[in-house]
Design an enzyme around this catalytic site. Structure first.
Site, short mmCIF file in Angstrom:
data_model
loop_
_atom_site.label_atom_id
_atom_site.label_comp_id
_atom_site.label_asym_id
_atom_site.label_seq_id
_atom_site.Cartn_x
_atom_site.Cartn_y
_atom_site.Cartn_z
CB SER A 177 44.86 18.58 88.70
OG SER A 177 44.43 19.90 88.53
CG ASP B 13 36.98 19.11 90.29
OD1 ASP B 13 37.32 20.27 90.57
OD2 ASP B 13 37.77 18.24 89.89
CG HIS C 229 40.58 19.60 91.82
ND1 HIS C 229 40.32 19.25 90.51
CD2 HIS C 229 41.90 19.97 91.86
CE1 HIS C 229 41.42 19.41 89.79
NE2 HIS C 229 42.39 19.83 90.57
#
Length: 276
Positions: free
Chosen positions: A97, A227, A256
C-alpha cells in the site's frame, strides 16, 4: 528495542530478524500500520534463511512522532539512512500500500545500488488521486473523507476500515476475523495523530510515475482485483507497465490486505521471486 536516529533527530524503530549473513529482504508497511503487519512474511522468510528487516515509518508505531517530514521524500530518506546504518546491500524491497510508494520513491531518490529486486503489494503508485492527467484515480473527496473521519472519531474510523473494505469483510460470504480487525486498530492507534493525518496526503497525492520508470530491477506487482482501497485499474495495472522489468500477478477476489488475508500465498510468491 533497536532504533536509529535520523539526521533530523527522528528515532526510527526497526526489526532485524533471521540470519545476519542471509540475503536481505526489507519491508515497508501501509497506512496507518507498523512493521507488525509483516509478521507472517518475516517469520516465514527468516525461517528459510533470509534476513528480514522492517521499520516503523516516522509518525507510526514505535518510531518518533515528529510534526514535520510526514511525506514521501522524507520517508524514503529515513529508510535509506537505515540501509546505510545496517550497510544493507543486494536487498529485495517489499512494500504494501503506502509502503509500495515508499519503495518506489526510495529508488527514485537513491537508486538501485543497494537493491536487487522489489515487490509492490496492493500499492498506491503511480498516483491515487484523480487529476486531469490521471482520470482513473479516486476523487479527492475520498481522501478528504479519510481526514474527516480521523478528526471526527479516529478510534471508530480505525474500526470501520478493517471491519469493511481493507480486508473485504464487507463482502457477502466473507469470513470475518475479529483478530485481524483488532490488530489493525491497535497498530493504527499507535500511529501519531498528525502522522496519520499528513500521511493521507502523502499516499494519495504523490505522483510516483518517474520513480517507477527508474526501477531498473525486476519488480513483482501483486494486487487483488477486488481491492476496494486501491483499485487495481489505477494502480497495479499501470505500475506494472511503467517499470522496465515488471510482472503483474493478480489475486482473483483479493482484497487490499493481502499480506494478512492471503498470507500463505503472498509468502510463496515472495519466496519464488527471491529464488528466481
Amino acid at each position: 528495542m533497536p532504533f536509529i536516529t535520523t539526521r533530523d533527530g527522528t528515532d526510527i524503530y526497526y526489526k532485524d530478524w533471521g540470519l545476519k549473513s542471509g540475503p536481505v529482504v526489507t519491508f515497508s508497511h501501509g497506512w496507518p500500520l507498523s512493521s507488525d503487519n509483516w509478521e507472517h512474511q518475516m517469520f516465514f522468510l527468516s525461517a528459510k534463511g533470509y534476513r528480514c528487516i522492517a521499520h516503523d515509518r516516522r509518525g507510526h508505531g514505535r518510531s518518533s512522532q515528529p510534526w514535520s517530514g510526514n511525506e514521501m521524500d522524507t520517508y524514503s530518506d529515513d529508510l535509506f539512512q537505515l540501509f546505510e546504518h545496517l550497510d544493507l546491500k543486494d536487498a529485495m524491497m517489499v512494500g504494501h500500500s503506502t509502503g509500495g510508494g515508499e519503495v518506489a520513491r526510495f529508488v527514485g531518490r537513491h537508486g538501485t545500488s543497494r537493491v536487487s529486486k522489489a515487490v509492490l503489494i496492493s500499492s498506491v503508485p503511480p498516483l491515487m488521486v484523480k487529476t486531469a492527467t490521471n482520470p482513473g484515480g479516486l476523487p479527492i473527496e475520498v481522501f478528504d473523507g479519510f481526514r474527516a473521519g480521523l478528526l471526527k472519531d479516529r478510534a471508530q474510523f480505525f474500526l470501520d476500515i478493517p471491519s469493511g473494505p481493507f480486508f473485504g469483510f464487507n463482502r457477502e460470504g466473507a469470513q470475518v476475523s475479529q483478530g485481524m480487525i483488532q490488530s489493525w486498530w491497535l497498530q493504527g492507534m499507535t500511529c501519531g495523530f498528525n502522522g496519520a493525518y499528513d500521511c493521507v496526503k502523502a499516499l494519495s497525492e504523490t505522483d510516483f510515475t518517474e520513480d517507477l520508470k527508474k526501477m531498473d530491477i525486476p519488480v513483482l506487482v501483486l494486487h487483488g482485483d477486488d481491492d476496494q482501497v486501491v483499485p487495481i485499474g489505477a494502480s497495479a495495472q499501470m505500475s506494472s507497465k511503467l517499470v522496465p522489468k515488471g510482472t503483474l500477478k493478480v489475486y482473483h477476489g483479493g482484497a487490499h490486505g493481502l499480506p494478512n488475508t492471503e498470507a500463505d500465498r503472498v509468502n510463496q510468491d515472495l519466496l519464488e521471486f527471491l529464488e528466481s
